[in-house]
Design a protein around this motif. Structure first.
Motif, PDB file in Angstrom:
ATOM      1  N   GLN A 724     -23.565  -3.069  -0.646  1.00  0.00           N
ATOM      2  CA  GLN A 724     -25.033  -2.794  -0.232  1.00  0.00           C
ATOM      3  C   GLN A 724     -24.993  -2.122   1.140  1.00  0.00           C
ATOM      4  OE1 GLN A 724     -26.902  -2.741  -3.045  1.00  0.00           O
ATOM      5  NE2 GLN A 724     -25.235  -3.974  -4.454  1.00  0.00           N
ATOM      6  N   LEU A 725     -25.245  -0.673   1.209  1.00  0.00           N
ATOM      7  CA  LEU A 725     -25.181  -0.064   2.556  1.00  0.00           C
ATOM      8  C   LEU A 725     -26.626   0.334   3.264  1.00  0.00           C
ATOM      9  CD1 LEU A 725     -23.683   0.749   5.156  1.00  0.00           C
ATOM     10  CD2 LEU A 725     -23.146   2.888   3.968  1.00  0.00           C
ATOM     11  N   ASP A 726     -27.121  -0.626   4.150  1.00  0.00           N
ATOM     12  CA  ASP A 726     -28.265   0.145   4.844  1.00  0.00           C
ATOM     13  C   ASP A 726     -28.112   0.246   6.097  1.00  0.00           C
ATOM     14  OD1 ASP A 726     -30.919   0.636   5.536  1.00  0.00           O
ATOM     15  OD2 ASP A 726     -31.901  -1.057   4.755  1.00  0.00           O
ATOM     16  N   GLY A 727     -27.663   1.303   6.736  1.00  0.00           N
ATOM     17  CA  GLY A 727     -27.286   1.408   8.205  1.00  0.00           C
ATOM     18  C   GLY A 727     -26.064   2.288   8.389  1.00  0.00           C
ATOM     19  N   SER A 728     -25.188   1.946   9.198  1.00  0.00           N
ATOM     20  CA  SER A 728     -23.877   2.583   9.445  1.00  0.00           C
ATOM     21  C   SER A 728     -22.596   1.764   9.050  1.00  0.00           C
ATOM     22  CB  SER A 728     -23.698   3.229  10.901  1.00  0.00           C
ATOM     23  OG  SER A 728     -24.797   4.061  11.121  1.00  0.00           O
ATOM     24  N   LEU A 729     -21.842   2.572   8.322  1.00  0.00           N
ATOM     25  CA  LEU A 729     -20.485   1.795   7.990  1.00  0.00           C
ATOM     26  C   LEU A 729     -19.372   3.013   8.410  1.00  0.00           C
ATOM     27  CD1 LEU A 729     -18.274  -0.185   6.851  1.00  0.00           C
ATOM     28  CD2 LEU A 729     -18.852   0.777   4.726  1.00  0.00           C
ATOM     29  N   VAL A 730     -18.508   2.545   9.455  1.00  0.00           N
ATOM     30  CA  VAL A 730     -17.561   3.390   9.910  1.00  0.00           C
ATOM     31  C   VAL A 730     -16.263   2.906   9.979  1.00  0.00           C
ATOM     32  CG1 VAL A 730     -16.763   4.911  11.685  1.00  0.00           C
ATOM     33  CG2 VAL A 730     -19.265   4.690  11.449  1.00  0.00           C
ATOM     34  N   VAL A 731     -15.279   3.455   9.151  1.00  0.00           N
ATOM     35  CA  VAL A 731     -13.910   2.841   9.170  1.00  0.00           C
ATOM     36  C   VAL A 731     -12.810   4.022   9.391  1.00  0.00           C
ATOM     37  CG1 VAL A 731     -12.112   2.022   7.316  1.00  0.00           C
ATOM     38  CG2 VAL A 731     -14.477   1.574   6.892  1.00  0.00           C
ATOM     39  N   THR A 732     -12.217   3.760  10.444  1.00  0.00           N
ATOM     40  CA  THR A 732     -11.272   4.654  11.198  1.00  0.00           C
ATOM     41  C   THR A 732      -9.808   3.974  11.141  1.00  0.00           C
ATOM     42  OG1 THR A 732     -11.518   3.858  13.333  1.00  0.00           O
ATOM     43  CG2 THR A 732     -12.991   5.636  12.295  1.00  0.00           C
ATOM     44  N   THR A 733      -9.027   4.717  10.663  1.00  0.00           N
ATOM     45  CA  THR A 733      -7.553   4.258  10.846  1.00  0.00           C
ATOM     46  C   THR A 733      -6.564   5.039  11.521  1.00  0.00           C
ATOM     47  OG1 THR A 733      -7.029   5.315   8.860  1.00  0.00           O
ATOM     48  CG2 THR A 733      -7.888   3.154   8.630  1.00  0.00           C
ATOM     49  N   GLU A 734      -5.350   4.561  12.028  1.00  0.00           N
ATOM     50  CA  GLU A 734      -4.581   5.589  12.784  1.00  0.00           C
ATOM     51  C   GLU A 734      -3.568   5.997  11.507  1.00  0.00           C
ATOM     52  OE1 GLU A 734      -2.377   3.159  15.419  1.00  0.00           O
ATOM     53  OE2 GLU A 734      -3.821   3.034  16.857  1.00  0.00           O
ATOM     54  N   ASN A 735      -3.211   5.132  10.686  1.00  0.00           N
ATOM     55  CA  ASN A 735      -2.582   5.800   9.692  1.00  0.00           C
ATOM     56  C   ASN A 735      -3.142   5.965   8.234  1.00  0.00           C
ATOM     57  OD1 ASN A 735      -0.433   5.326  11.508  1.00  0.00           O
ATOM     58  ND2 ASN A 735       0.494   3.657  10.419  1.00  0.00           N
ATOM     59  N   VAL A 736      -3.708   6.900   8.168  1.00  0.00           N
ATOM     60  CA  VAL A 736      -4.538   7.062   7.128  1.00  0.00           C
ATOM     61  C   VAL A 736      -3.749   7.579   5.647  1.00  0.00           C
ATOM     62  CG1 VAL A 736      -6.180   8.805   5.949  1.00  0.00           C
ATOM     63  CG2 VAL A 736      -6.345   8.438   8.096  1.00  0.00           C
ATOM     64  N   MET A 737      -2.637   8.304   5.780  1.00  0.00           N
ATOM     65  CA  MET A 737      -1.713   8.636   4.817  1.00  0.00           C
ATOM     66  C   MET A 737      -0.401   8.207   4.968  1.00  0.00           C
ATOM     67  SD  MET A 737      -3.437  12.445   4.124  1.00  0.00           S
ATOM     68  CE  MET A 737      -3.332  12.663   5.832  1.00  0.00           C
TER      69      MET A 737
END
Length: 836
Positions: A724-737
């Motif tokens: 349940q998302l009410d706001g901001s969720l940010v997922v960042t990665t160095e090694n995406v692939m």
């Protein structure tokens, strides 16, 4: 035209006032011009008072130059045709020089007093070889001598004003050099006259490069003379051609007799209806990646986008637009790498697609793109997987008589010659051979401004069908928006005098609608419902394209058009802004299809498309095209072809993905509802989560996303279950692939190696998120004011897992390389985090 005279010279302000019979006046202040112009001072000073009958005006109203009273299209066309024929019959440079020396315009120019006293002095500063002198004579023979001279028209009485005019001009240069000395360091031994000569030499050499490019690249139509002849032929045809009221039936008479041409709505492969076939075709596309190349035509000037560097004020090409946190060029590479990552997941092999990029010198396009690739270390693909090749610029002409527009002496206004030059240029630059060296059979082509071209199955299915069925050219198409600046795809049927018939799928550009009697303003026009949009997303068989590109005739420059319905904006040597109705000779990339029609002994009935070498795949518009082509005006309620509209379409696609995963989220209304307030929420998903939606949907299930929320996922290995998302969720990665490894002294992205991972199960996320009331938010750029957010930052192959937990307020979970963080609710109700 009355002689131009210098009526005043005020040394303090360096004001000039030039009067003409039409009582148009020019007021010039050199100090203001140098401050306001974004051009290098040398470029300003290298030009001089401009030539041919041209009014100097502000941007409003549009400058519209009537042809000279004695200008005769018929006579000029006849003269240029004879001249081109004689030049093409000459086998040596000396022979060509003798031909242009006999031209009446060349004779008159080189014996005029103006040449002897002004232009000849410039030539003394430059050591021209025979070929360069030939180019100079060609521009005169083409009727464009005003680009070479400093002021008045050579057809006028030059001698009467020459000395006063040149004196004023030289006085201007001398005065301005007092300013340049503060900016540029010259050889202290040079006097002012020598510096003037150096400036003239620089400008002339710049002009010679332009002329050389036009003469050599357009050799198949006659070089400089052929370019101008083609311009005048199109203008003359447009001026005298009656509109055809029935655009589906056109009769053309040639030397062999009557040729019947009919245009039909094409049959398409509708991927939105036959989803099973679409999935199979997309699988063919994934399997065929090792046989595919990628071609990006990035040479356009993108004037409508109005993109400038916020620090330097320099105009930038479209590829540099910072859309959703990444430049548009980065977006192309991210999409490509997502397809390669999926190939790795399915077949366990690394595949790096060779990418050919056509650039230009417009707005330093080539330099900007090269520097961007270098800054990102060639995106982990290696320098050898890219080939950049620069297209020539061509002169812009005014709409009335085809005269070249000029900013000043030796400074013609130039623009890229259209994306259609890409085929001939690719052949001449060895791009087809380079693809062969990489064992590539076909290539996908897409434009940088279209941010959704790689969405779901469209691009992969188009390429897969081309490879699997052995086709030569494929179009990706969709429903056309009324009034959009895009062409239509058509089936062209031609009955030849010898009794045979040809059929082929092709495109009619929107600039050519009038020629076919097409009214694009009427909502009841069958064009809207029957003919799909051309989107410039193509599959091309490389051998077929090379065969056409290597021809020595007009076929190598497909779809030559002259669009003079738009205005050309430029700043002259005085810093004055001009807005002129005009255009330049353009080639259309997709009209290479005109050379791929199939012949039949008799007229065919319905279903002929199945037997053609060309084909069209069709899908929902948001899965095919949504372009960031033009800057949105502040009061404009339309978001069509703007970055704002493209962002909304991307979010609509995200809605289509997630709403099929039992995730509740608000539907998105029409664009006009968000013109002032921005989108209802932001969802930005990395393409490697798919790129096929069937793959993406396997990673999401259950939960909800509230209005005003933000979901940004820069990760490929991801699981969402009942969040349940009410706001901001940010997922960042160095090694995406994957992770980059060193290979032959280059950093190469190794797919699947040490990827980061994120898992969210039964998680309730609540925070203040984005401040939607901030007037600083620029949503399409993803430049927003965040109040609170849940941020997960994964270094290296780090992992993050949150299970059965409520996460309220501002949180940042940063996981080091080689660690896993697990977040749960403890017995006391507090969060607990453990590292492994």
């Amino acid at each position: 035209m009355a002689p131009v005279t210098a009526s005043s010279l005020l040394h303090n302000g360096i004001y000039f006032t030039f009067s003409t019979r039409d009582s148009h006046a020019l007021f010039f202040n050199s100090h203001n011009s140098l401050r306001q112009s974004n051009k290098h001072p040398l470029r300003i000073l290298s030009s001089s008072l401009s030539g041919r009958r041209r009014k100097l005006v502000s941007t409003v109203p549009v400058e519209y130059v009537p042809p000279a009273p004695d200008f005769d299209f018929g006579q000029e066309l006849a003269r240029l045709r004879i001249l081109r024929s004689k030049l093409s019959s000459s086998n040596s440079l000396r022979g060509k020089i003798r031909v242009v020396d006999c031209d009446s315009k060349v004779k008159r120019f080189f014996r005029s007093g103006y040449y002897k006293n002004e232009f000849a002095r410039v030539l003394e500063s430059v050591d021209l070889d025979e070929y360069e002198l030939f180019l100079i004579k060609c521009i005169v023979a083409a009727g464009q001598e005003h680009v070479l001279v400093s002021g008045c028209d050579t057809d006028s009485d030059v001698n009467g004003v020459e000395h006063e005019f040149v004196s004023a001009r030289n006085s201007l240069k001398v005065a301005l050099y007092s300013l340049v000395e503060m900016i540029e360091k010259w050889d202290s031994n040079d006097d002012r006259e020598m510096r003037v000569k150096k400036v003239d030499a620089l400008a002339l050499n710049s002009l010679l490069k332009i002329l050389r490019d036009v003469e050599e690249f357009y050799d198949c139509i006659g070089g400089i003379i052929g370019y101008q002849l083609t311009v005048l032929e199109i203008l003359s045809q447009s001026a005298h051609e009656e509109k055809n009221t029935n655009f589906q039936n056109i009769d053309n008479t040639n030397s062999m007799g009557l040729q019947f041409v009919k245009i039909h709505p094409p049959s398409v492969l509708d991927l939105s209806l036959d989803t099973e076939y679409a999935a199979q075709a997309a699988l063919w596309g994934i399997e065929g990646l090792p046989r595919l190349g990628e071609i990006y035509p990035l040479g356009g000037s993108a004037d409508r986008l109005g993109l400038v560097d916020s620090v330097t004020g320099e105009c930038l090409p479209a590829a540099m637009l910072p859309y959703c946190g990444h430049t548009l060029l980065e977006g192309l590479i991210r999409d490509l790498q997502a397809r390669e990552f999926l190939y790795f997941k399915l077949f366990g092999e690394q595949c790096i697609t060779p990418v050919a990029i056509m650039t230009s010198s417009a707005k330093n396009n080539h330099e900007h793109i090269t520097l961007l690739c270098e800054r990102f270390k060639w995106f982990g693909r290696g320098r050898s997987s890219f080939r950049l090749f620069e297209q020539p610029l061509v002169p812009a002409v005014n709409a009335e008589d085809g005269q070249w527009l000029a900013k000043g002496q030796f400074l013609p206004v130039c623009k890229p010659g259209g994306h259609g030059v890409i085929w001939k240029l690719a052949y001449e630059k060895g791009i087809f051979q380079w693809f062969r060296d990489h064992r590539r059979e076909g290539a996908t082509v897409r434009q940088v401004s279209n941010v959704v071209a790689a969405t779901d199955v469209t691009l992969l299915a188009m390429a897969g069908i081309g490879l699997h069925e052995g086709k030569k050219l494929g179009f990706a198409s969709c429903k056309r928006n009324l009034g959009a600046t895009e062409g239509i795809n058509v089936l062209i049927e031609k009955g030849k005098p010898d009794g045979t018939w040809t059929y082929g799928l092709s495109c009619i550009e929107y600039t050519e609608f009038d020629k076919f009697g097409i009214d694009d303003e009427s909502s009841s026009n069958s064009l809207q419902t029957e003919f799909p949009a051309n989107t410039n997303i193509l599959y091309v068989d490389l051998n077929a394209a090379e065969h056409i590109a290597s021809s020595k005739d007009e076929a190598s420059l497909p779809g030559m058009v002259l669009n003079v319905k738009k205005t050309i904006n430029f700043v002259d040597q005085f810093g004055l802004q001009h807005c002129v109705l005009g255009g330049r000779l353009e080639c259309t990339m997709q009209n290479i299809a005109d050379n791929l029609a199939n012949s039949f002994p008799s007229q065919c009935s319905e279903g002929v498309e199945e037997m053609l070498d060309t084909y069209i795949v069709y899908n929902h518009r948001r899965k095919v095209t949504s372009s960031a082509k033009k800057k949105r005006k502040p009061a404009d309620m339309s978001l069509h072809q703007t970055p704002d509209g493209a962002l909304l379409d991307s979010i609509r696609n995200a809605y289509d993905i997630l709403s099929h995963c039992d995730i509740e989220l608000p539907e998105i209304d029409s664009n006009d509802k968000y013109a002032d307030c921005g989108p209802p929420y932001l969802i930005l998903l990395h393409p490697a989560l798919g790129p096929l939606w069937e793959v993406t949907r396997q990673k999401f299930h259950g939960g909800s996303i509230s209005k005003g929320s933000e979901l940004q996922l820069e990760v490929s290995e991801f699981l969402w279950r009942n969040v349940q998302l009410d706001g901001s969720l940010v997922v960042t990665t160095e090694n995406v692939m994957g992770s980059q490894i060193d290979r032959n002294h280059e950093s190469i992205l190794q797919y699947g190696y040490r990827c980061a991972r994120c898992k969210l199960v039964n998680v309730n996320i609540r925070n203040e998120g984005i401040n939607w009331s901030s007037d600083k938010n620029l949503y399409w750029k993803h430049d927003v004011q965040q109040v609170e957010a849940l941020k997960v930052i994964l270094h290296g192959n780090a992992e993050f897992e949150a299970v059965d937990v409520n996460l309220e307020g501002n949180h940042v979970f940063e996981v080091p390389d080689g660690y896993r963080m697990t977040v749960t609710s403890g017995n006391s109700g507090f969060l607990t985090a453990s590292h492994q």
